[in-house]
Design an enzyme around this catalytic site. Sequence first.
Site, PDB file in Angstrom:
ATOM      1  CG  HIS A 139      -1.721   1.109   1.434  1.00 24.70           C
ATOM      2  ND1 HIS A 139      -1.508   2.347   1.778  1.00 24.70           N
ATOM      3  CD2 HIS A 139      -2.969   0.978   1.388  1.00 24.70           C
ATOM      4  CE1 HIS A 139      -2.564   3.005   2.013  1.00 24.70           C
ATOM      5  NE2 HIS A 139      -3.588   2.119   1.633  1.00 24.70           N
ATOM      6  CG  ASP A 191       0.972  -1.880   6.169  1.00 27.73           C
ATOM      7  OD1 ASP A 191      -0.132  -1.668   6.965  1.00 27.73           O
ATOM      8  OD2 ASP A 191       0.721  -1.261   5.127  1.00 27.73           O
ATOM      9  CD  GLN A 203      -6.837  -4.233   4.642  1.00 30.14           C
ATOM     10  OE1 GLN A 203      -7.550  -4.786   5.032  1.00 30.14           O
ATOM     11  NE2 GLN A 203      -6.874  -3.124   4.172  1.00 30.14           N
ATOM     12  CE  LYS A 255      -7.083   0.101   6.887  1.00 27.24           C
ATOM     13  NZ  LYS A 255      -7.852   0.385   5.583  1.00 27.24           N
ATOM     14  CB  CYS A 297      -3.868   3.233  -1.299  1.00 22.92           C
ATOM     15  SG  CYS A 297      -5.060   4.519  -0.974  1.00 22.92           S
TER      16      CYS A 297
HETATM   17  N1  7TS Z   1      -1.824  -0.356   4.541  1.00 26.72           N
HETATM   18  C1  7TS Z   1      -2.398  -1.170   4.451  1.00 26.72           C
HETATM   19  C2  7TS Z   1      -1.971  -2.691   3.863  1.00 26.72           C
HETATM   20  C3  7TS Z   1      -3.910  -0.662   4.015  1.00 26.72           C
HETATM   21  O1  7TS Z   1      -4.713  -1.503   3.352  1.00 26.72           O
HETATM   22  C4  7TS Z   1      -4.141   0.611   4.478  1.00 26.72           C
HETATM   23  C5  7TS Z   1      -5.336   1.265   4.162  1.00 26.72           C
HETATM   24  C6  7TS Z   1      -2.944   1.409   4.964  1.00 26.72           C
HETATM   25  C7  7TS Z   1      -1.860   0.973   5.323  1.00 26.72           C
HETATM   26  C8  7TS Z   1      -3.449   2.645   5.427  1.00 26.72           C
HETATM   27  O2  7TS Z   1      -4.239   2.566   6.455  1.00 26.72           O
HETATM   28  P1  7TS Z   1      -4.719   4.150   7.160  1.00 26.72           P
HETATM   29  O3  7TS Z   1      -5.633   3.625   8.242  1.00 26.72           O
HETATM   30  O4  7TS Z   1      -3.547   4.794   7.663  1.00 26.72           O
HETATM   31  O5  7TS Z   1      -5.207   4.711   6.230  1.00 26.72           O
HETATM   32  N2  7TS Z   1      -6.201   0.520   2.994  1.00 26.72           N
HETATM   33  C9  7TS Z   1      -7.360   1.054   2.595  1.00 26.72           C
HETATM   34  C10 7TS Z   1      -7.811   0.249   1.656  1.00 26.72           C
HETATM   35  O6  7TS Z   1      -7.604  -0.820   0.951  1.00 26.72           O
HETATM   36  N3  7TS Z   1      -9.077   0.907   1.384  1.00 26.72           N
HETATM   37  O7  7TS Z   1      -9.104   2.355   2.145  1.00 26.72           O
HETATM   38  C11 7TS Z   1      -8.078   2.060   2.820  1.00 26.72           C
END
Ligand code: 7TS
Length: 430
Positions: free
Chosen positions: A136, A213, A216, A239, A380
């Site tokens: 991501h 990371d 997920q 999440k 992303c």
């Molecule tokens: N890493 C992964 C693997 C992710 O799926 C996401 C967010 C992030 C980092 C960033 O997370 P945040 O909470 O800092 O924004 N992924 C997604 C997605 O797949 N659709 O919307 C957000």
Amino acid sequence: MIITDKTAPVTEQHSLDVEAIRRDFPILATQVNGHALVYLDSAATSQKPRQMIDALVAYYSGQNANIHRAAHTLASRATELYETTRQKLARFIGAPSPDEVIFTRNSTESLNLVAGSWGTANVHAGDEIIVTQVEHHSNLVPWQVLAQATGASIRVAAIDAHGLVDLDAYRSLLSPRTKVVAITHMSNVLGTIAPVAEMSRLAHEAGAIVVVDGAQSAPHLPLDVLSLECDFFALSAHKMLGPTGVGALWGRRALLEAMPPFLTGGSMIGHVDWDRSTWAPIPQKFEAGTPNIADVIAFGASIDYLEALGMEAVRHHEQEITAYAIATLRERHPAITIYGTDDTSVRGGVVTFNIRNVHPHDISEILDERGIAIRAGQHCAHPLHKILGTGATARASFYLYNLNREVDALSEGLARVETVFRRVIDRPAR
Ligand code: 7TS
């Protein structure tokens, strides 16, 4: 300590009582475009149980005060509640000590913290940072910025035809120049799970640190950061049934203690003079300013909820619904391409697909007319989409509250897409 009227519906062995769980999520009873909501976008953000919402309301209604400062009763109660979530989260991810858990805004900020603090102090010209092809942007761009600032370079470990990290290719990238291995635990596009423990062992032999990371994976897999053998682990509360605006970073004590602060100011200092200051011990050193107290406290209720269900049961449920979704979509929709492996032992509940010649935004729009929420676009992960050879994809993602009948609704929605786009689908692939 968190005010909740009951915990999550109790699980028998490996099966979740999903109908009972659904009653805890008020939003699942809403209508969208005249249809019952079918929420298949939990990889973007999960829905929220009443227990978490109640904890948030209880905090603002009866507990609100700033933490780690005043000695009055409300302030010390709020501090205790905030620190209780830190303990819960440490236990949830298998961290040896709550001191090693730092609250941030989200996974993105957690990863920036490592790149900005550990990275700036330890990465130099000529060093290499390894990422994988499924990253991501949040676990790629901070490393690019660090590489550009220091003269280090990025190496990319390839995935195989199933979307799994190719361990031989990864091994061949490791060298004494490798300083950091930054890996997405579970891909937000392919759902594939990286063999983090094995990758960590190899990275450590090369003298590199491993940053995971877990945005997920933390919501969906039983976790133990020590078994993963990584050095840092990032996650987002939103999440995992929690509120937005809260993330966390776990790091090994020795690394965190040796790192410079990321943000500076109030709450993170030891002693302050006009020309210099000393830092508070971890975790305070990394929590400058008033944190997101209410949401951290409410996140504690989400962790309680997940723990009451049991992450083994959550994982089992998601493997079942994912297998059902892949089988159903393949059987009923010959023009579909599903990305990644079918093997649910190495993938989570993210099913990314395309229908021949139909733009994912059109798929998403037709589904939305029926109250079905999926995500369309590049999620992303622009470089990964280049590797997949497609400009965009559609993605359905599942969580503990989804049912097979929602997969059926998705399939019926896709049948509608096929009716509308019959002629373009029947043309050769573009
Ligand atoms: N890493 C992964 C693997 C992710 O799926 C996401 C967010 C992030 C980092 C960033 O997370 P945040 O909470 O800092 O924004 N992924 C997604 C997605 O797949 N659709 O919307 C957000």
